[in-house]
Design an enzyme around this catalytic site. Structure first.
Site, PDB file in Angstrom:
ATOM      1  N   HIS A 156      30.363 -24.178  -7.480  1.00 24.25           N
ATOM      2  CA  HIS A 156      30.209 -23.089  -6.507  1.00 24.25           C
ATOM      3  C   HIS A 156      29.032 -22.191  -6.838  1.00 24.25           C
ATOM      4  O   HIS A 156      28.548 -21.463  -5.979  1.00 24.25           O
ATOM      5  CB  HIS A 156      31.487 -22.248  -6.464  1.00 24.25           C
ATOM      6  CG  HIS A 156      32.632 -22.986  -5.822  1.00 24.25           C
ATOM      7  ND1 HIS A 156      32.990 -22.815  -4.514  1.00 24.25           N
ATOM      8  CD2 HIS A 156      33.474 -23.941  -6.305  1.00 24.25           C
ATOM      9  CE1 HIS A 156      34.008 -23.605  -4.217  1.00 24.25           C
ATOM     10  NE2 HIS A 156      34.318 -24.300  -5.289  1.00 24.25           N
ATOM     11  N   ASP A 364      22.649 -16.484  -6.378  1.00 25.04           N
ATOM     12  CA  ASP A 364      24.000 -16.616  -5.842  1.00 25.04           C
ATOM     13  C   ASP A 364      24.180 -18.049  -5.374  1.00 25.04           C
ATOM     14  O   ASP A 364      23.284 -18.593  -4.703  1.00 25.04           O
ATOM     15  CB  ASP A 364      24.144 -15.656  -4.641  1.00 25.04           C
ATOM     16  CG  ASP A 364      25.531 -15.048  -4.540  1.00 25.04           C
ATOM     17  OD1 ASP A 364      26.490 -15.707  -4.953  1.00 25.04           O
ATOM     18  OD2 ASP A 364      25.632 -13.913  -4.032  1.00 25.04           O
TER      19      ASP A 364
HETATM   20  C1  G6P Z   1      32.941 -16.569  -8.459  1.00 25.97           C
HETATM   21  C2  G6P Z   1      33.253 -17.920  -9.080  1.00 25.97           C
HETATM   22  C3  G6P Z   1      34.724 -18.246  -8.952  1.00 25.97           C
HETATM   23  C4  G6P Z   1      35.547 -17.089  -9.518  1.00 25.97           C
HETATM   24  C5  G6P Z   1      35.195 -15.798  -8.792  1.00 25.97           C
HETATM   25  C6  G6P Z   1      35.968 -14.579  -9.316  1.00 25.97           C
HETATM   26  O1  G6P Z   1      33.065 -16.627  -7.083  1.00 25.97           O
HETATM   27  O2  G6P Z   1      32.449 -18.918  -8.489  1.00 25.97           O
HETATM   28  O3  G6P Z   1      35.023 -19.437  -9.647  1.00 25.97           O
HETATM   29  O4  G6P Z   1      36.925 -17.352  -9.418  1.00 25.97           O
HETATM   30  O5  G6P Z   1      33.810 -15.558  -8.970  1.00 25.97           O
HETATM   31  O6  G6P Z   1      35.765 -14.408 -10.690  1.00 25.97           O
HETATM   32  P1  G6P Z   1      36.977 -14.375 -11.721  1.00 25.97           P
HETATM   33  O7  G6P Z   1      36.334 -14.405 -13.067  1.00 25.97           O
HETATM   34  O8  G6P Z   1      37.702 -13.122 -11.419  1.00 25.97           O
HETATM   35  O9  G6P Z   1      37.811 -15.589 -11.438  1.00 25.97           O
END
Ligand code: G6P
Length: 518
Positions: A156, A364
């Site tokens: 992602h 991003d």
């Molecule tokens: C980004 C990453 C996700 C992640 C999200 C929130 O979007 O690509 O994989 O889950 O951030 O971050 P966190 O560390 O809270 O899961």
């Protein structure tokens, strides 16, 4: 029956009392609803001693299977290697990388443990789709445990240029782990190219012209799958949100002023400090905007125990004080900086009410807020998206006002241009962007990935999950009676959205196309 198995660090377990999940979780849930399946990952809990048992919850044909992390795992795997090494490195923020061998061991250990716990939950005809940087090693661990089902991985976040990647001790092994998957999906062609160049340089792998990587006799396919949104879902939630009390109170509080909005996780990759500086300069240079604009920045705290995230929070608080201290009047505060999250419909309602949306990421993977802002707009009076050219979304939303967040004056000019833009131009740009969002929505994204993964697996005679066991899977528009079955042909691998498989998927898909197992 073929079942979809999703593996990701965060799992949107229902009824946990947490806020409604974001756009990606909405898309994954829709895929699981269609197929039935399993969503496996971290429960979000940290415990001193972790019970061996996987916690499972069944709802409407979907099993949510989660595990807690031990305090050490959380420190080394999540806070350490995932968020102090891979996250900054992949976002090309080398100066923030804090590599520790112990954290790497923690990352290896958690990937191994999670793979071991997943295996007993698998069925012979499953398709396994792993998401994001937390579980890069999962594929190889599963293969070592004799898992022979098709294995796909979608990144992602951006993939870094080789010159950046090679500063990471052990990057060769990380690349080998990626090559254990059957299919690798990237957000943009730039990311895929960076990966292909890296495996060639670091591992001496053979990269074929169609993006297939051959390494030690095994083949890995790669493709570009820019993630989309559920356009109809965003439109209806936004309409609800703007009518809801929050939306009405926001409008009332503006007193006819122009609303500029930013919605981000509080993360240094989002370019928030640069954005605040640009807004300050906008007010410095354009007195006409004093008292006439309001900038609403919603920044939900994130990874608050990582020092860089604490620093940025303090920097933004200081900047907010400076900007409001310099420009506020008794009845006007130019910047509303909010450090909390809101329900999805509320956020989409705020976006719908905004004249300008400001996204200035330094890097991003995609940025779904950019897409959600466009879909949330009123077609009669659409707002304008000011978008960093370094967000994956900029590769598709070419009719946004594209800016370079490293050039503060470019951002200032972009905001001013968005505020002043004539209605005819706003409508034209919005229409073009919307067309693209509809063509490449969340359903098209997951259908393309899953279909390609199945095709890749068929091509691999060494996998036990071979053609004989494949149910015939079609990508169909939902209106079956008026449309003939449209089988998604994998014309060629690893192509750009405009070519081959993706071109095919772009043209005929409606927002609600669905996967069908005959
Ligand atoms: C980004 C990453 C996700 C992640 C999200 C929130 O979007 O690509 O994989 O889950 O951030 O971050 P966190 O560390 O809270 O899961």
């Amino acid at each position: 029956m073929t079942r979809l198995v999703i593996v990701s660090n965060r799992v949107a377990v229902p009824r946990t009392g947490r806020r409604a999940p974001g756009g990606l979780a909405v898309g994954i849930m829709a895929a699981l609803n269609e197929w039935g399946g399993l969503w496996f990952g971290w429960s979000g809990k940290v415990a001193d001693s972790v019970p061996f048992k996987v916690d499972t919850q069944d709802q409407d044909g979907i099993t949510f299977a989660t595990l807690a992390l031990s305090t050490q795992d959380y420190r080394e795997y999540y806070r350490g290697y995932a968020n102090r090494v891979l996250w900054p490195l992949f976002h090309t923020q080398l100066h923030r990388v804090e590599f520790q061998r112990q954290d790497l061991s923690g990352y290896e250990r958690v990937n191994k443990q999670f793979a071991r716990r997943l295996v007993p939950l698998l069925k012979a005809e499953d398709i396994i789709w792993v998401h994001d940087y937390h579980f890069i090693r999962m594929g190889r661990e599963l293969r070592r445990l004799k898992v022979s089902q098709p294995l796909g991985f979608f990144l992602h976040i951006p993939f870094p240029p080789y010159e950046v990647l090679r500063t990471l001790p052990g990057h060769e092994d990380l690349l080998r782990c990626l090559c254990a998957y059957d299919l690798l999906g990237f957000q943009t062609e730039l990311d895929r190219k960076a990966f292909l160049y890296s495996v060639e340089e670091a591992l001496g792998a053979m990269v074929h012209s169609d993006g297939v990587v051959s390494l030690s006799g095994a083949r890995t396919y790669s493709g570009v799958f820019p993630i989309g949104i559920d356009v109809e879902e965003v439109m209806s939630q936004a309409a609800r949100g703007r009518q809801a009390p929050y939306g009405r109170r926001l409008i009332g509080s503006l007193a006819n002023r122009t609303l500029i909005t930013g919605v981000d996780r509080l993360d240094y990759s989002k370019g928030l400090v640069e954005r605040f500086h640009a807004y300050q300069r906008l007010l410095d240079l354009h007195c006409a905007y004093h008292r006439n604009v309001v900038f609403l920045q919603i920044a939900e705290p994130s990874r608050g125990d990582v020092p860089d995230y604490q620093t940025i929070q303090h920097t933004l608080e200081a900047l907010t004080g400076e900007i409001n201290g310099r420009f506020s009047d008794y009845d006007w505060v130019p910047l509303r900086y909010i450090n909390k999250g809101f329900a999805r419909a509320t956020i989409l309602g705020f976006l719908a009410l905004s004249r300008v949306c400001l996204i200035t990421s330094l890097r991003d993977g995609m940025n779904l807020v950019a897409k959600e802002f466009v879909a949330a707009q009123d077609p009669a009076e659409p707002g304008v998206l000011v978008l960093s050219q370094f967000a994956g979304a900029a590769r598709e939303l070419k009719d946004a006002v594209l800016v370079n967040p490293y050039d503060i004056d470019d951002v200032v000019e972009g905001i001013a241009r968005a505020i002043e833009m004539p209605m005819s131009e706003r409508r034209r740009r919005w229409k073009n962007n919307m067309q693209l969002l509809r063509q490449n929505d969340i359903t098209a994204w997951r259908c393309r990935f899953i279909n390609m993964l199945r095709e890749c697996a068929v091509d691999k005679p060494n996998l036990s999950w071979h053609k004989r066991s494949l149910p015939s899977l079609s990508l169909m528009p939902s209106n079956k009676s008026s449309q003939p079955t449209e089988r998604l042909e994998i014309l060629s691998r690893g192509m750009q959205p405009s070519e081959g498989v993706l071109k095919h998927a772009h043209a005929p898909l409606s927002a609600d196309c669905r996967l069908e197992v005959d």
